[in-house]
Design an enzyme around this catalytic site. Structure first.
Site, PDB file in Angstrom:
ATOM      1  N   ASN A  32      -0.107   6.657   6.216  1.00 47.49           N
ATOM      2  CA  ASN A  32      -0.584   6.208   4.906  1.00 47.49           C
ATOM      3  C   ASN A  32      -1.951   5.547   4.958  1.00 47.49           C
ATOM      4  O   ASN A  32      -2.640   5.483   3.959  1.00 47.49           O
ATOM      5  CB  ASN A  32       0.428   5.244   4.265  1.00 47.49           C
ATOM      6  CG  ASN A  32       0.919   4.178   5.214  1.00 47.49           C
ATOM      7  OD1 ASN A  32       1.297   4.460   6.356  1.00 47.49           O
ATOM      8  ND2 ASN A  32       0.910   2.945   4.773  1.00 47.49           N
ATOM      9  N   GLN A  75       3.895  10.508   2.569  1.00 45.82           N
ATOM     10  CA  GLN A  75       2.484  10.854   2.382  1.00 45.82           C
ATOM     11  C   GLN A  75       2.229  12.354   2.437  1.00 45.82           C
ATOM     12  O   GLN A  75       1.244  12.842   1.878  1.00 45.82           O
ATOM     13  CB  GLN A  75       1.627  10.144   3.437  1.00 45.82           C
ATOM     14  CG  GLN A  75       1.574   8.631   3.266  1.00 45.82           C
ATOM     15  CD  GLN A  75       0.791   8.202   2.029  1.00 45.82           C
ATOM     16  OE1 GLN A  75      -0.096   8.903   1.544  1.00 45.82           O
ATOM     17  NE2 GLN A  75       1.128   7.042   1.505  1.00 45.82           N
ATOM     18  N   HIS A  80       6.136   7.867  -6.708  1.00 47.91           N
ATOM     19  CA  HIS A  80       4.799   7.426  -7.133  1.00 47.91           C
ATOM     20  C   HIS A  80       3.694   7.972  -6.240  1.00 47.91           C
ATOM     21  O   HIS A  80       2.521   7.870  -6.585  1.00 47.91           O
ATOM     22  CB  HIS A  80       4.737   5.902  -7.296  1.00 47.91           C
ATOM     23  CG  HIS A  80       4.792   5.086  -6.045  1.00 47.91           C
ATOM     24  ND1 HIS A  80       3.696   4.435  -5.542  1.00 47.91           N
ATOM     25  CD2 HIS A  80       5.809   4.790  -5.206  1.00 47.91           C
ATOM     26  CE1 HIS A  80       4.044   3.755  -4.450  1.00 47.91           C
ATOM     27  NE2 HIS A  80       5.321   3.967  -4.229  1.00 47.91           N
ATOM     28  N   CYS A  97       0.345  -1.380   0.575  1.00 50.52           N
ATOM     29  CA  CYS A  97       1.524  -2.197   0.297  1.00 50.52           C
ATOM     30  C   CYS A  97       1.281  -3.642   0.729  1.00 50.52           C
ATOM     31  O   CYS A  97       2.022  -4.526   0.380  1.00 50.52           O
ATOM     32  CB  CYS A  97       2.732  -1.626   1.009  1.00 50.52           C
ATOM     33  SG  CYS A  97       2.945   0.116   0.675  1.00 50.52           S
TER      34      CYS A  97
HETATM   35  N1  PLP Z   1       6.317   5.352   3.917  1.00 52.69           N
HETATM   36  C1  PLP Z   1       5.003   5.578   3.738  1.00 52.69           C
HETATM   37  C2  PLP Z   1       4.288   6.448   4.711  1.00 52.69           C
HETATM   38  C3  PLP Z   1       4.338   5.012   2.641  1.00 52.69           C
HETATM   39  O1  PLP Z   1       3.032   5.252   2.477  1.00 52.69           O
HETATM   40  C4  PLP Z   1       5.065   4.199   1.738  1.00 52.69           C
HETATM   41  C5  PLP Z   1       4.382   3.550   0.599  1.00 52.69           C
HETATM   42  O2  PLP Z   1       3.202   3.461   0.530  1.00 52.69           O
HETATM   43  C6  PLP Z   1       6.440   4.006   1.974  1.00 52.69           C
HETATM   44  C7  PLP Z   1       7.023   4.588   3.066  1.00 52.69           C
HETATM   45  C8  PLP Z   1       7.275   3.163   1.040  1.00 52.69           C
HETATM   46  O3  PLP Z   1       7.381   3.791  -0.213  1.00 52.69           O
HETATM   47  P1  PLP Z   1       7.896   2.991  -1.492  1.00 52.69           P
HETATM   48  O4  PLP Z   1       6.693   2.329  -2.057  1.00 52.69           O
HETATM   49  O5  PLP Z   1       8.460   4.037  -2.404  1.00 52.69           O
HETATM   50  O6  PLP Z   1       8.938   2.037  -1.044  1.00 52.69           O
END
Ligand code: PLP
Length: 391
Positions: free
Chosen positions: A156, A184, A207, A328
């Site tokens: 990500n 991703q 999303h 995040c």
């Molecule tokens: N895994 C990856 C590679 C991500 O980029 C993300 C969120 O950015 C997640 C997991 C977690 O996704 P969620 O926001 O739906 O919990």
């Protein structure tokens, strides 16, 4: 165009067949577990979304799709569900990589605290994973251990793509269960599909493909046994209790169907053009993972002498939104664990910014963006230069 398609596909659940305006409001909030007309309409919308997402992921069996509240929940369900299913039979080994999303790494550390044997695989300076290191880790598993391997298809922060198909085959050969964090890759990696792949578990998020926030999917292929994390009603074929988010799921289905209209090659050309322009025009600029296979839409830039947070704020004032570190974690000043794992020092790992472009991004917008980037980097370097003699 995609937004329009999503609205069109949502209409069936936003207006009930033959219902008055007053009734259609009730249908939008219909509970798919109820057997009255509003409940049946909501259930139809959820089932159709399941079919659409299964088709977009290349899954023959839509029932493999389990709806969750986020990919984080999907990942937790896969890893904890596997651990609790198998821990009674003997030791459980969990193998993952150093650059996974926090959803995986924090769950893995939690399971380690319960007794799981955790092995974290390194990446090289380009952020790439070696299949040899996975093979060696699998070889270290003792007879009688239950083994789960959790790897992302693409990162990500850098967009670097892992050899997930080969990794899943390796796991199948060695009797380990494979979980793919496909968040991703879905919609951003040309040809991404689970069709014909030996991937028993995979996580996705609405999303990340243009759907709403707060809806995820865990693919659980037939024959893969997990303990449920959430107990209660019999929803999702007793795999996840609780009323599902029917409107969110319907929108996820619409977004998944709309993916087929995306021209990923065009996005890839735009991203490559942006990287070429930036590295050509801004001295001391670097793209992380530049030598690796990457997603079409993600660039991770580092500018010598420029802090990521200053860059994010400077670009925000110019009207552009970029992320520093993991989106995040934005707001946190922690260095990126991904860039540290790629061998960058702490300061550099705090300084990189991630630029993500979308299917609607235009050449003109990227020209304006690279001009703004040049101005902001110049301003920050000048102010750092002025501040230094007094500091
Ligand atoms: N895994 C990856 C590679 C991500 O980029 C993300 C969120 O950015 C997640 C997991 C977690 O996704 P969620 O926001 O739906 O919990």
């Amino acid at each position: 165009m995609e937004q329009g398609a999503i609205r069109a596909l949502l209409l069936p659940i936003l207006s009930a067949e033959g219902a008055s305006d007053k009734q259609s409001g009730a249908t939008a909030g219909g509970n798919p577990s109820s057997i009255h007309a509003f409940g049946r309409a909501a259930k139809r919308a959820v089932d159709e979304a399941r079919d659409r997402i299964a088709a977009a992921l290349g899954l023959e069996d839509p029932d493999a799709i389990l709806f969750t509240g986020s990919a984080t929940e999907s990942i937790n369900t896969a890893l904890k569900g596997f651990y609790f299913k198998n821990v009674g039979r003997g030791p459980v080994r969990l193998i993952t990589s150093a650059v996974e999303h926090e959803a995986t790494l924090e769950t893995a550390r939690f399971l380690e605290s319960l007794g799981a044997r955790l092995e974290i695989l390194p990446v090289n300076s380009q952020g790439e994973l070696s299949l040899d290191s996975l093979d060696q880790a699998l070889t270290r598993a003792a007879p009688g251990e239950s083994v789960i391997v959790s790897l992302m298809a693409a990162n990500n922060e850098t967009g670097v793509v892992f050899p997930w198909e080969e990794a899943s085959l390796l796991c199948a050969r060695r009797g380990a269960t494979f979980h793919l964090d496909g968040v991703q890759a879905f919609g951003k990696l040309a040809g991404f599909s689970l069709s014909g792949q030996s991937v028993p578990l995979a996580s996705f998020s609405a999303h990340k493909i243009g759907g709403p926030k707060g809806v995820g999917v865990l693919v659980v292929r037939r024959g893969t046994k997990l303990v449920s994390l959430i107990h209660g009603g019999a929803q999702e074929r007793k795999r996840r209790a609780g009323t599902v988010n029917a409107p969110g799921i319907a929108a996820f289905g619409a977004a998944a169907e709309a993916l087929s209209m995306r021209d990923l090659a065009a996005v890839d050309r735009l991203r490559m053009g942006l990287e070429a322009r930036v590295t050509e025009r801004i001295a001391g600029s670097h793209v992380q993972g530049a030598g690796a296979k990457r997603l079409v839409n993600t660039s991770n830039f580092l500018f010598d002498g420029v802090r990521g947070e200053s860059l994010v704020m400077g670009l925000d004032l110019e009207g552009f939104a970029v992320s520093s570190g993991s989106a995040c974690n934005s707001g946190s000043i922690q260095p990126s664990h991904v860039l540290l794992a790629m061998g960058l020092d702490k300061l550099a790992a705090q300084s990189a910014v991630r630029v993500s472009i979308g299917p609607a991004t235009t050449e003109e917008e990227l020209t304006l963006f690279s001009q703004a980037l040049e101005r902001v980097v110049g301003r920050i370097r000048a102010s750092v230069g002025r501040a230094r003699p007094n500091s």
